[in-house]
Scaffold this motif. Structure first.
Motif, PDB file in Angstrom:
ATOM      1  N   GLY A  36       5.890  15.121  -7.719  1.00 62.83           N
ATOM      2  CA  GLY A  36       7.329  15.215  -7.917  1.00 62.83           C
ATOM      3  C   GLY A  36       8.096  14.626  -6.744  1.00 62.83           C
ATOM      4  N   LEU A  37       9.367  14.393  -6.964  1.00 61.00           N
ATOM      5  CA  LEU A  37      10.175  13.650  -5.995  1.00 61.00           C
ATOM      6  C   LEU A  37      10.485  14.426  -4.728  1.00 61.00           C
ATOM      7  CD1 LEU A  37      12.719  11.954  -8.437  1.00 61.00           C
ATOM      8  CD2 LEU A  37      10.640  10.975  -7.451  1.00 61.00           C
ATOM      9  N   GLU A  38      10.397  15.753  -4.759  1.00 57.69           N
ATOM     10  CA  GLU A  38      10.802  16.555  -3.602  1.00 57.69           C
ATOM     11  C   GLU A  38       9.635  16.920  -2.694  1.00 57.69           C
ATOM     12  OE1 GLU A  38      13.111  19.867  -4.898  1.00 57.69           O
ATOM     13  OE2 GLU A  38      14.667  18.623  -5.823  1.00 57.69           O
ATOM     14  N   SER A  39       8.479  16.365  -2.927  1.00 63.83           N
ATOM     15  CA  SER A  39       7.299  16.666  -2.110  1.00 63.83           C
ATOM     16  C   SER A  39       7.407  16.029  -0.720  1.00 63.83           C
ATOM     17  CB  SER A  39       6.042  16.141  -2.801  1.00 63.83           C
ATOM     18  OG  SER A  39       4.960  16.045  -1.921  1.00 63.83           O
ATOM     19  N   PHE A  40       6.851  16.730   0.287  1.00 67.17           N
ATOM     20  CA  PHE A  40       6.799  16.173   1.640  1.00 67.17           C
ATOM     21  C   PHE A  40       5.987  14.887   1.659  1.00 67.17           C
ATOM     22  CE2 PHE A  40       4.331  15.652   5.559  1.00 67.17           C
ATOM     23  CZ  PHE A  40       5.362  15.493   6.477  1.00 67.17           C
ATOM     24  N   ALA A  41       4.902  14.842   0.880  1.00 71.77           N
ATOM     25  CA  ALA A  41       4.053  13.646   0.853  1.00 71.77           C
ATOM     26  C   ALA A  41       4.816  12.444   0.322  1.00 71.77           C
ATOM     27  CB  ALA A  41       2.809  13.906   0.009  1.00 71.77           C
ATOM     28  N   LEU A  83       0.817  -1.205   0.000  1.00 68.94           N
ATOM     29  CA  LEU A  83       0.000   0.000   0.000  1.00 68.94           C
ATOM     30  C   LEU A  83       0.856   1.263   0.000  1.00 68.94           C
ATOM     31  CD1 LEU A  83      -2.619  -1.307   2.544  1.00 68.94           C
ATOM     32  CD2 LEU A  83      -3.107  -0.717   0.171  1.00 68.94           C
ATOM     33  N   PHE A  84       1.944   1.253   0.773  1.00 66.60           N
ATOM     34  CA  PHE A  84       2.863   2.396   0.746  1.00 66.60           C
ATOM     35  C   PHE A  84       3.416   2.592  -0.667  1.00 66.60           C
ATOM     36  CE2 PHE A  84       3.742   1.942   5.505  1.00 66.60           C
ATOM     37  CZ  PHE A  84       3.121   3.144   5.832  1.00 66.60           C
ATOM     38  N   ARG A  85       3.740   1.488  -1.344  1.00 68.03           N
ATOM     39  CA  ARG A  85       4.284   1.583  -2.694  1.00 68.03           C
ATOM     40  C   ARG A  85       3.274   2.214  -3.661  1.00 68.03           C
ATOM     41  NH1 ARG A  85       8.825   0.778  -4.186  1.00 68.03           N
ATOM     42  NH2 ARG A  85      10.351  -0.597  -3.222  1.00 68.03           N
ATOM     43  N   ARG A  86       2.030   1.805  -3.561  1.00 65.54           N
ATOM     44  CA  ARG A  86       0.998   2.376  -4.433  1.00 65.54           C
ATOM     45  C   ARG A  86       0.809   3.870  -4.155  1.00 65.54           C
ATOM     46  NH1 ARG A  86      -4.403  -0.776  -3.948  1.00 65.54           N
ATOM     47  NH2 ARG A  86      -5.009   0.843  -5.447  1.00 65.54           N
ATOM     48  N   SER A  87       0.775   4.228  -2.883  1.00 63.61           N
ATOM     49  CA  SER A  87       0.641   5.638  -2.511  1.00 63.61           C
ATOM     50  C   SER A  87       1.836   6.439  -3.008  1.00 63.61           C
ATOM     51  CB  SER A  87       0.510   5.763  -0.991  1.00 63.61           C
ATOM     52  OG  SER A  87       0.419   7.121  -0.606  1.00 63.61           O
ATOM     53  N   LEU A  88       3.029   5.888  -2.825  1.00 64.50           N
ATOM     54  CA  LEU A  88       4.247   6.560  -3.256  1.00 64.50           C
ATOM     55  C   LEU A  88       4.243   6.798  -4.765  1.00 64.50           C
ATOM     56  CD1 LEU A  88       7.142   7.579  -2.699  1.00 64.50           C
ATOM     57  CD2 LEU A  88       7.916   5.197  -2.927  1.00 64.50           C
TER      58      LEU A  88
END
Length: 206
Positions: free
Chosen positions: A170-175, A157-162
């Motif tokens: 984008g890669l530099e987002s806090f999320a 689930l973390f992978r899907r969210s990521l």
């Protein structure tokens, strides 16, 4: 403004009022009252249709109560229901879907961590926890299996969210960083330290 207020849907007003009073009770630590108010808000939200965003938002509210009460299994159930609503109503790469995926993953991760704590306590002679589904106490093998399942579910689930957050933000987002940390914690729990290190490196690079 007055005309807009007068024209507001009575169902919308009832949902807003119930959710507001639930939030106030939750902030005051009155969990029973908060749950009652959010349950009423959920009933009002469902009048707008099963895939209305207000249904998902209110399910999240109920899940947060369970999180604060230390009941991650129940929190997971509400978060999964909210995820189901959002997946049916929104595009697959919508950020609200990513948020729901993260919330379910986090609830699974907490359960995995709790199972790990039980195993540590049992190692030092504590009584095993009681099973919620069958009579008697859980054996260490049962707890290990449940822990592994929850951590593996969290990882997926973390992978899907990521993936969604990387595409949209984008890669530099806090999320994105938040999802990377969750993913690293899941790998650590699974004792896959190599993969955990990779995710930590990505987080630090960001």
């Amino acid at each position: 403004v007055a005309a807009c207020l007068l024209a507001q849907d009575p169902g919308e007003s009832a949902w807003v009022a119930a959710r507001k009073s639930g939030t106030e009770a939750l902030r005051a630590g009155r969990f029973v009252e908060a749950e009652e108010r959010f349950t009423l808000a959920l009933k009002e939200a469902r009048r707008f249709g099963p895939q209305d965003p207000r249904v998902a938002d209110t399910l999240d509210d109920l899940a947060h109560i369970k999180e604060l009460q230390g009941r991650p299994q129940e929190a997971e159930r509400y978060f999964r229901d909210a995820l189901s609503v959002r997946e049916k109503a929104l595009d697959s790469n919508h950020l609200d879907v990513a948020k729901s995926l993260y919330q379910v993953a986090q609830a699974c991760l907490v359960q995995g961590d709790m199972a790990g704590g039980f195993l540590t306590e049992m190692k030092w002679g504590a009584q095993p926890p009681r099973s919620l589904s069958t009579p008697g106490s859980l054996l260490p093998t049962d707890i290990r299996a449940d822990r592994a399942f929850k951590l593996q579910e969290a990882e997926k689930l973390f992978r899907r969210s990521l993936s969604i957050r990387e595409q949209v933000l984008g890669l530099e987002s806090f999320a994105v960083a938040q999802a990377l940390v969750g993913l690293a914690r899941a790998y650590k729990g699974l004792e896959d330290y190599k993969k955990a290190g990779v995710e930590v490196d990505k987080f630090e690079a960001g």
